[in-house]
Design a protein around this motif. Sequence first.
Motif, mmCIF file in Angstrom:
data_model
loop_
_atom_site.group_PDB
_atom_site.id
_atom_site.type_symbol
_atom_site.label_atom_id
_atom_site.label_comp_id
_atom_site.label_asym_id
_atom_site.label_seq_id
_atom_site.Cartn_x
_atom_site.Cartn_y
_atom_site.Cartn_z
ATOM 1 N N LEU A 116 24.724 -13.316 37.057
ATOM 2 C CA LEU A 116 24.261 -12.124 36.356
ATOM 3 C C LEU A 116 22.937 -12.396 35.634
ATOM 4 O O LEU A 116 22.067 -11.526 35.558
ATOM 5 N N ASP A 117 22.795 -13.610 35.106
ATOM 6 C CA ASP A 117 21.523 -13.999 34.482
ATOM 7 C C ASP A 117 20.363 -13.846 35.459
ATOM 8 O O ASP A 117 19.268 -13.405 35.088
ATOM 9 N N ILE A 118 20.585 -14.220 36.708
ATOM 10 C CA ILE A 118 19.528 -14.139 37.714
ATOM 11 C C ILE A 118 19.160 -12.684 37.992
ATOM 12 O O ILE A 118 17.978 -12.331 38.099
ATOM 13 N N VAL A 119 20.173 -11.840 38.093
ATOM 14 C CA VAL A 119 19.910 -10.414 38.333
ATOM 15 C C VAL A 119 19.131 -9.812 37.172
ATOM 16 O O VAL A 119 18.136 -9.099 37.370
ATOM 17 N N LEU A 120 19.549 -10.114 35.950
ATOM 18 C CA LEU A 120 18.896 -9.546 34.770
ATOM 19 C C LEU A 120 17.523 -10.155 34.519
ATOM 20 O O LEU A 120 16.683 -9.552 33.844
ATOM 21 N N SER A 121 17.276 -11.341 35.047
ATOM 22 C CA SER A 121 15.970 -11.977 34.846
ATOM 23 C C SER A 121 14.955 -11.564 35.909
ATOM 24 O O SER A 121 13.821 -12.050 35.909
ATOM 25 N N TRP A 122 15.364 -10.692 36.815
ATOM 26 C CA TRP A 122 14.461 -10.218 37.875
ATOM 27 C C TRP A 122 13.175 -9.653 37.278
ATOM 28 O O TRP A 122 12.071 -9.939 37.743
ATOM 29 N N GLY A 123 13.313 -8.864 36.226
ATOM 30 C CA GLY A 123 12.130 -8.301 35.576
ATOM 31 C C GLY A 123 11.238 -9.372 34.968
ATOM 32 O O GLY A 123 10.010 -9.254 34.996
ATOM 33 N N GLY A 208 7.610 -3.105 41.083
ATOM 34 C CA GLY A 208 7.923 -3.339 39.677
ATOM 35 C C GLY A 208 8.982 -2.391 39.150
ATOM 36 O O GLY A 208 9.758 -2.741 38.255
ATOM 37 N N PHE A 209 9.040 -1.178 39.733
ATOM 38 C CA PHE A 209 10.014 -0.202 39.268
ATOM 39 C C PHE A 209 11.444 -0.637 39.585
ATOM 40 O O PHE A 209 12.395 -0.122 38.991
ATOM 41 N N SER A 210 11.599 -1.603 40.497
ATOM 42 C CA SER A 210 12.944 -2.084 40.825
ATOM 43 C C SER A 210 13.630 -2.723 39.619
ATOM 44 O O SER A 210 14.852 -2.864 39.596
ATOM 45 N N SER A 211 12.843 -3.090 38.608
ATOM 46 C CA SER A 211 13.420 -3.688 37.405
ATOM 47 C C SER A 211 14.182 -2.674 36.564
ATOM 48 O O SER A 211 14.723 -3.028 35.513
#
Length: 225
Positions: A116-123, A208-211
């Motif tokens: 989950l950290d990886i998903v949330l750190s995408w931005g 960038g909007f994917s964040s």
Amino acid sequence: MIWHLLLSAWGLTALLMLILWLVQVKTKNASYVDIGWTFGLMICSWFYVKATDPYNPRGVLILILVTLWAARLGSLLITRLMKDPREDSRYAKIRADWKVNQNFKFFWMFQFQGLLDIVLSWGFLLICLNPSKEFTWLEYVSVIVWVVGFVGESIADHQLKKFKENPANKGKTCQVGMWNYSRHPNYFFEWLMWVAYFLMAIPAASYGFSSIILPLLMYYFLMHV
């Protein structure tokens, strides 16, 4: 390159969660997963900055913001655990429900938090990869939104802490300060910081909007999990 960075960061968070899972095995306290989730995001931001361009001002900015956030929340969680070593009621209930193979199931729960950290750190990664030399007005707005969220959550947490420290308030619902206007002001301000990360990542690239996944996921977890 992006997938390589994400996979490498995942390896770091997986290792962190493995270590904390081993602590859980010894202590029978899964509350350590919250601490790991918090500092896992900080580790991701450090890694992205180091692996991309350590001198990129946007990378330095996101590193500072995430580190401040993790240091405040992490110290709060650690202090709470030191004062009361009992397992958080959420995890105590899960432990009671998982009557068999508890350690095996908790292992995957810890590892899911690392993922989950990886998903949330995408931005965070998108922000670090932004090559533009000048900051946009949206990025300046995002910093203001983040500061409002950080200060607001800090005040709300402090007000709740003071309320709970008063023995006369045991069993009562906090309705002082910000808590007089909202049931969960700390949740709102936490979510606001993730909105800020999203706004900061928008100018990073065409995707960038994917964040937008950052504030959407955080809203779901805060409100429903």
